[in-house]
Every structure is written in C-alpha cells, then in structure tokens.
Design a protein around this motif. Structure first.
Motif, PDB file in Angstrom:
ATOM      1  N   PRO A 128      43.505  51.543  52.789  1.00  0.00           N
ATOM      2  CA  PRO A 128      44.116  52.335  54.003  1.00  0.00           C
ATOM      3  C   PRO A 128      43.156  52.863  54.689  1.00  0.00           C
ATOM      4  O   PRO A 128      41.855  53.218  54.272  1.00  0.00           O
ATOM      5  N   GLU A 129      43.260  53.467  56.150  1.00  0.00           N
ATOM      6  CA  GLU A 129      42.262  54.038  56.817  1.00  0.00           C
ATOM      7  C   GLU A 129      41.779  55.142  56.341  1.00  0.00           C
ATOM      8  O   GLU A 129      40.403  55.502  56.398  1.00  0.00           O
ATOM      9  N   ARG A 130      42.499  55.855  55.465  1.00  0.00           N
ATOM     10  CA  ARG A 130      42.102  57.339  54.969  1.00  0.00           C
ATOM     11  C   ARG A 130      40.851  57.158  53.859  1.00  0.00           C
ATOM     12  O   ARG A 130      39.796  57.635  53.852  1.00  0.00           O
ATOM     13  N   ALA A 131      40.958  55.886  53.008  1.00  0.00           N
ATOM     14  CA  ALA A 131      40.125  55.658  52.088  1.00  0.00           C
ATOM     15  C   ALA A 131      38.710  55.181  52.964  1.00  0.00           C
ATOM     16  O   ALA A 131      37.703  55.268  52.305  1.00  0.00           O
ATOM     17  N   THR A 132      39.070  54.353  53.561  1.00  0.00           N
ATOM     18  CA  THR A 132      37.928  53.890  54.560  1.00  0.00           C
ATOM     19  C   THR A 132      36.935  54.960  55.110  1.00  0.00           C
ATOM     20  O   THR A 132      35.595  55.012  55.144  1.00  0.00           O
ATOM     21  N   TRP A 133      37.431  56.048  55.609  1.00  0.00           N
ATOM     22  CA  TRP A 133      36.598  57.168  56.021  1.00  0.00           C
ATOM     23  C   TRP A 133      36.241  57.886  55.020  1.00  0.00           C
ATOM     24  O   TRP A 133      35.093  58.516  55.119  1.00  0.00           O
ATOM     25  N   ALA A 183      31.556  70.067  55.454  1.00  0.00           N
ATOM     26  CA  ALA A 183      31.188  70.575  56.724  1.00  0.00           C
ATOM     27  C   ALA A 183      29.951  71.777  56.618  1.00  0.00           C
ATOM     28  O   ALA A 183      29.021  71.759  57.468  1.00  0.00           O
ATOM     29  N   SER A 184      30.121  72.520  55.536  1.00  0.00           N
ATOM     30  CA  SER A 184      29.183  73.673  55.142  1.00  0.00           C
ATOM     31  C   SER A 184      27.863  73.171  54.959  1.00  0.00           C
ATOM     32  O   SER A 184      26.619  73.722  55.447  1.00  0.00           O
ATOM     33  N   ILE A 185      27.971  72.143  54.130  1.00  0.00           N
ATOM     34  CA  ILE A 185      26.485  71.621  53.703  1.00  0.00           C
ATOM     35  C   ILE A 185      25.956  70.922  54.876  1.00  0.00           C
ATOM     36  O   ILE A 185      24.648  70.981  54.969  1.00  0.00           O
ATOM     37  N   GLU A 240      33.485  52.176  64.790  1.00  0.00           N
ATOM     38  CA  GLU A 240      33.889  53.239  65.639  1.00  0.00           C
ATOM     39  C   GLU A 240      32.821  54.052  65.805  1.00  0.00           C
ATOM     40  O   GLU A 240      32.949  55.080  66.762  1.00  0.00           O
ATOM     41  N   LEU A 241      31.972  54.107  65.198  1.00  0.00           N
ATOM     42  CA  LEU A 241      30.796  55.256  65.154  1.00  0.00           C
ATOM     43  C   LEU A 241      29.470  54.685  65.525  1.00  0.00           C
ATOM     44  O   LEU A 241      28.452  55.470  65.515  1.00  0.00           O
ATOM     45  N   MET A 274      28.371  62.021  58.987  1.00  0.00           N
ATOM     46  CA  MET A 274      29.249  62.565  58.139  1.00  0.00           C
ATOM     47  C   MET A 274      30.061  63.585  58.845  1.00  0.00           C
ATOM     48  O   MET A 274      31.215  63.901  58.461  1.00  0.00           O
ATOM     49  N   SER A 275      29.461  64.265  59.852  1.00  0.00           N
ATOM     50  CA  SER A 275      30.394  65.309  60.621  1.00  0.00           C
ATOM     51  C   SER A 275      31.391  64.525  61.037  1.00  0.00           C
ATOM     52  O   SER A 275      32.645  65.114  61.409  1.00  0.00           O
ATOM     53  N   ALA A 276      31.376  63.495  61.790  1.00  0.00           N
ATOM     54  CA  ALA A 276      32.345  62.552  62.352  1.00  0.00           C
ATOM     55  C   ALA A 276      33.570  62.226  61.475  1.00  0.00           C
ATOM     56  O   ALA A 276      34.664  62.251  61.564  1.00  0.00           O
ATOM     57  N   CYS A 277      33.081  61.818  60.228  1.00  0.00           N
ATOM     58  CA  CYS A 277      34.043  61.428  59.034  1.00  0.00           C
ATOM     59  C   CYS A 277      34.940  62.777  58.801  1.00  0.00           C
ATOM     60  O   CYS A 277      36.170  62.356  58.476  1.00  0.00           O
ATOM     61  N   VAL A 278      34.305  63.826  58.717  1.00  0.00           N
ATOM     62  CA  VAL A 278      35.118  65.205  58.116  1.00  0.00           C
ATOM     63  C   VAL A 278      36.048  65.392  59.155  1.00  0.00           C
ATOM     64  O   VAL A 278      37.210  65.592  58.880  1.00  0.00           O
TER      65      VAL A 278
END
Length: 370
Positions: free
Chosen positions: A97-102, A175-177, A240-241, A273-277
C-alpha cells in the motif's frame, strides 16, 4: 583489526590499534607488512564469524527471512531487511500500500542518518560537539524503538508492507527530531570538518580503484563515482522526491573527502524525512500491508533487487524453484566491497595512521562475513 583472535595466530607481531572503529571487533583481522614505519602490504582477513546467513536463507520460508536479513549490518538493519522485502515483492508481484511505501521511505532515511552519525560521532571523540552528534543519533534510534520495538534489529518490514502504522504522535516525534537535527547540524559539521583537515591526502582511493572494488555510497562518491540509486533507479517513494535528493560528489578520494561526503548527505535525508512525514499525515488511516497467504511462494526464476543503503549499495539476488524457501539468496553487501579496498588505500600510509584509514572506509564487520 581487533586482537582477541589475532594474538593466537602465527605472525611477526600483533599491533594494538585500540577500539577506534564503531563496529570493529575481533571478527575482522588485518595483516600488514610494514617497512620503516610505512605500510607496504595490507591483507584483510574475513570469514572468522562463520555467520552463514546466505545458507540459512535456504532453510527459512519467505516469512522468516527478515530475522536473518537485518542482522548482518547492525548500523543499517532496517535497510537490510528492506532490500529483501523489495526483491521478494518483485518476484511475487506483491504491491505494498502507498502508506507502507512512505513509512518505509521515512525509516530508510532515518536509518541513513543514524548510520552516518555513528561514524561521524566516533571520529570527533575529542571534540566538545561529539555529544551533540551522538545525542542526535540517540533521538532517532529511540524513535525507531518506539515505532518498531527494536533499537538495533527493528524486524519491522514485511513482505507487502510494514508491521504496523505510524500514529500521529510518532509523526510529530519525527518532525521534532528533524527540527532538532537541523539546529545541531552546524555544530556537527564544524567538528567533523575540523577533524577531517588532518586526514587530507590519507588513504586515497582513486576513481579507477573505486570502480574495481565496487565501492559505493560515500566511499565511492568521494572518489568521483556519481551514483545514487535513489536518483538513478528510484524505488519506494524516491521517484516523487527527486527534487529533494542532493548527491554530494568529490574527486579527491582521500579519507577527508569520505567524511565530508558522508556529512553532506545528511541535509538531503532530513529534507526527505520531512516530506515523508507530511505525506503520511495526509494519508490518514490507510492500510499499511496486504493480506498474504499462509504460505508464500516465489515463482520459479531469478530476480535482482538493490537499494542505496546508508553506507552504499546493498543488493539481493533471489533464485527460486517455486518452493516456500529460496533456492538461493545472495547478498551483495557494501562492507565486503569496502573491506577489500583496504588492500589499495592502506599501502603507503604511516603505520600509526592505519586506524584512521580503516575507519574512513565505512564498513560493518557483520556485513562482510555473511
């Protein structure tokens, strides 16, 4: 390296090089010929751990492979299990699934940062900023443990997805890290660049030698090899990135260049990482895996998969005869290639700088002997 075993072998002398490598131990030995304080021959000795992981793959069904896959490189465990899953998914036609990929992309980039900080933090042990680098790494390792339950061996990837979703609180934590790492990066850079000044001209690996030894990652790029599979053969969400991927290159090829390239890949990972979040927040409660049959079988044939791991290219060659276990599963490990290159980079070096040269090749002992 490591004298626990070496001291009992027949040799002219055993040199104590102390625990300078962040993943070194007595499972790896390095035989040197030294003339007037200069290395004239280097012979890496591997195979002392007798891990037999590739043979054990042949007696495990496809659901059990991850347990072995993430144990040979303990700095890159998530990425090591990821390449097996991607290869198996290609062989079986499973689409996660897309969510798993991200989620996979986020954790792969986090793994790239933690592996890089392990080496960078180790070399600046005399710097006041060493604690900053190791604290930043610890924050990411802690986040992995919260999500997967494992600090070193996450066992999180599944064929067809991941073990579980990342809840909103986990995304907020990442995101905080990322924000903290962005703030700490200048201090880490200053310490690493100061240290690397003393490595200029040391342990040089030419571009031709890098090609010959199949060097990759920061080691290969420091020698002028412009290659990064995230850009050149996109997988996961990297297609996509692409605009966020910066591939630092140097043609110098010495130890200083390798540390600079390793350091310069961190900002790109933080952007990814930020884009994935952000994407995962937009996907909500979408599924993170697919329902698999009780017994997974790969069709007869041969499939190759590879990824840009934290230290370089990691590959898997899966040969199947249609059974529930692999007929053969061959691992192409980064560390094996980099350890071989010691035969070239150490010759001509002062004996008292050997530890610096060895450490700059960025390898993990377990990933050599698989």
């Amino acid at each position: 390296m490591g004298v626990g075993v070496a001291r009992y072998l027949d040799c002219d002398a055993v040199l104590e090089l102390r625990e300078f490598h962040p993943s070194g131990h007595a499972g790896f030995q390095l035989e040197l010929d030294i003339d007037d304080g200069v290395v004239t021959r280097a012979d890496p000795r591997v195979g002392l751990m007798h891990r037999s992981a590739e043979k054990l793959f042949e007696s495990r069904d496809y659901r059990q492979l991850m347990m072995l896959a993430n144990r040979h490189d303990w700095l890159s465990a998530f990425s090591s299990e990821l390449v097996i899953a991607l290869t198996l998914e290609t062989a079986t036609g499973i689409t996660p699934p897309e969510r798993a990929t991200w989620i996979r992309t986020l954790l792969a980039e986090a793994n790239r940062v933690t592996a890089s900080l392990a080496f960078l933090g180790a070399v600046i042990e005399q710097s006041e900023h060493r604690a900053v680098a190791l604290a930043a790494r610890e924050r990411l390792v802690d986040a992995q443990e919260r999500v997967t339950g494992g600090r070193v061996h996450p066992m999180f990837t599944r064929s067809g997805g991941v073990a579980n979703a990342l809840p909103p609180a986990a995304l907020d934590h990442y995101a905080s890290i990322i924000s903290e790492l962005e703030s700490a990066r200048a201090l880490i850079e200053d310490a690493v660049l100061t240290y690397s000044e003393g490595l200029a001209g040391l342990a040089t690996l030419t571009r031709d030698e890098a090609v010959s030894f199949a060097a990759s990652g920061a080691v290969g790029r420091a020698s002028g090899l412009d290659m990064d599979l995230r850009r050149d053969d996109p997988y996961l969400a990297y297609g996509e990135l692409g605009d966020l991927i910066h591939v630092p290159i140097s043609g110098v090829g010495d130890a200083a260049a390798r540390y600079r390239v390793l350091l310069e890949q961190i900002p790109s990972s933080l952007r990814l990482m930020s884009a994935c979040v952000d994407r995962l927040r937009s996907l909500g409660e979408a599924p993170v895996n697919v329902l698999l049959p009780k017994t997974v079988r790969a069709p007869e044939g041969v499939v190759h998969g590879w990824i840009e791991g934290p230290l370089g290219i990691t590959g898997a060659l899966l040969a199947s005869v249609g059974d529930k276990t692999p007929w053969r599963l061959k691992i192409r490990s980064t560390s094996f290639a980099h350890a071989q290159a010691l035969t070239a980079v150490l010759v001509g070096m002062p004996a008292d700088r050997v530890a610096d040269g060895v450490m700059s090749m960025f390898f993990v002992v377990g990933d050599i002997d698989r």
